[in-house]
Design an enzyme around this catalytic site. Structure first.
Site, PDB file in Angstrom:
ATOM      1  N   GLU A 121      -6.541 -12.609   5.212  1.00 37.51           N
ATOM      2  CA  GLU A 121      -7.430 -11.455   5.072  1.00 37.51           C
ATOM      3  C   GLU A 121      -8.558 -11.678   4.067  1.00 37.51           C
ATOM      4  OE1 GLU A 121      -4.912  -8.159   3.952  1.00 37.51           O
ATOM      5  OE2 GLU A 121      -3.604  -9.439   2.759  1.00 37.51           O
ATOM      6  N   HIS A 130       0.820  -1.205   0.000  1.00 39.53           N
ATOM      7  CA  HIS A 130       0.000   0.000   0.000  1.00 39.53           C
ATOM      8  C   HIS A 130       0.857   1.260   0.000  1.00 39.53           C
ATOM      9  CE1 HIS A 130      -3.735  -2.164   0.413  1.00 39.53           C
ATOM     10  NE2 HIS A 130      -3.259  -2.838   1.431  1.00 39.53           N
ATOM     11  N   ASP A 146      -9.328  -5.912   5.088  1.00 42.07           N
ATOM     12  CA  ASP A 146      -9.650  -6.697   3.896  1.00 42.07           C
ATOM     13  C   ASP A 146     -10.558  -7.873   4.239  1.00 42.07           C
ATOM     14  OD1 ASP A 146      -8.479  -5.348   1.742  1.00 42.07           O
ATOM     15  OD2 ASP A 146      -6.505  -6.128   2.219  1.00 42.07           O
TER      16      ASP A 146
END
Length: 257
Positions: free
Chosen positions: A151, A46, A177
């Site tokens: 996730e 990210h 997530d």
């Protein structure tokens, strides 16, 4: 006093603190080490993933004597190889949902016979060819850390098999997530999300050699998760900044009223 390697501390179920950061933030990486964080987790999933910039951040971690994990963008052997060749202590691999995916991540991170990582001593990890081959291979086998992120709904179904993967050091719960995958985006306290997290916790804690990693916002959160059995307690640099800066901004506004 010199700390044992991070892999050894995780295996011993020692509580370790980590700071999650996104590049560019080499001074923050160095500061985290000087403050006593056990590790920094450099997020290239990210955040930016420039290889040259990553090396600078890993140098900062080395300078401060702290371990550095890199969250790669995907379960891609080349991404894992480049992070480790750059000198990372280990990798965090996102969206691991099956035993086969966990095995693939471990294989990418370890040299034969434990995996399939390609060898080049000319890298930063090989100290530009100055470290003896046997020493490098021995150190890599003993010190490399691999963390899988659980996730997705499929990961919850397969978490027992994932956690029992050989040479997988830890499973990190990805609550955001996971909530998305369950159709409950951001509803971390929803019963379905909570039940899935509980199943991951129970399965990981039941595995003989895998440890539990969690995201925490406060020391109080860390204490509670440690009581539940978590070993890796990860704080987000952005959250810390947000809370600290918002408190200052709010306090200053009161001076202006």
């Amino acid at each position: 006093m010199t700390q044992p390697p991070l892999a050894s501390r995780i295996a011993a179920d020692t509580a370790v603190s980590g700071l999650i950061v996104k590049m560019p933030c080499a001074p923050v990486v160095e500061l985290a080490g000087h403050l006593g964080f056990d590790l920094v987790l450099i997020d290239t999933e990210h955040g930016p993933s420039d290889s040259a910039e990553l090396e600078h951040h890993l140098r900062a971690a080395d300078a401060a004597g702290t371990a550095a994990l890199v969250r790669v963008g995907s379960n891609d052997p080349l991404a894992v190889l480049r992070a480790l060749d750059a000198g990372a202590t280990g990798v965090v691999v996102p969206h691991i949902s099956t035993r086969a995916e966990a095995r693939a991540a471990v294989s990418a991170a370890h040299y034969p016979p434990h995996g399939s990582r390609g060898l080049a001593l000319s890298t930063r990890a090989g100290r530009s060819g100055t470290i003896p081959l046997h020493q490098h291979l021995t150190d890599a086998a003993a010190r490399t850390v691999v963390v899988a992120q659980a996730e997705d709904v499929e990961a919850v179904d397969n978490i027992g098999a994932i956690a029992e993967t050989g040479r997988l050091n830890a499973v990190w719960i990805g609550p955001s997530d996971l909530s998305m995958s369950l159709g409950r985006p951001g509803e971390l306290n929803h019963p379905e999300v909570s039940a899935s997290i509980d199943k991951i916790v129970e399965s990981v804690l039941s595995a003989p050699a895998c440890r539990l990693a969690v995201l925490v916002d406060t020391v109080e959160d860390a204490i509670q998760w440690r009581a539940r059995g978590a070993s890796m307690l990860l704080f987000n640099h952005t959250t810390i900044l947000h809370k600290g800066m918002s408190g200052i901004a709010e306090g200053f506004r009161q001076l202006q009223d």
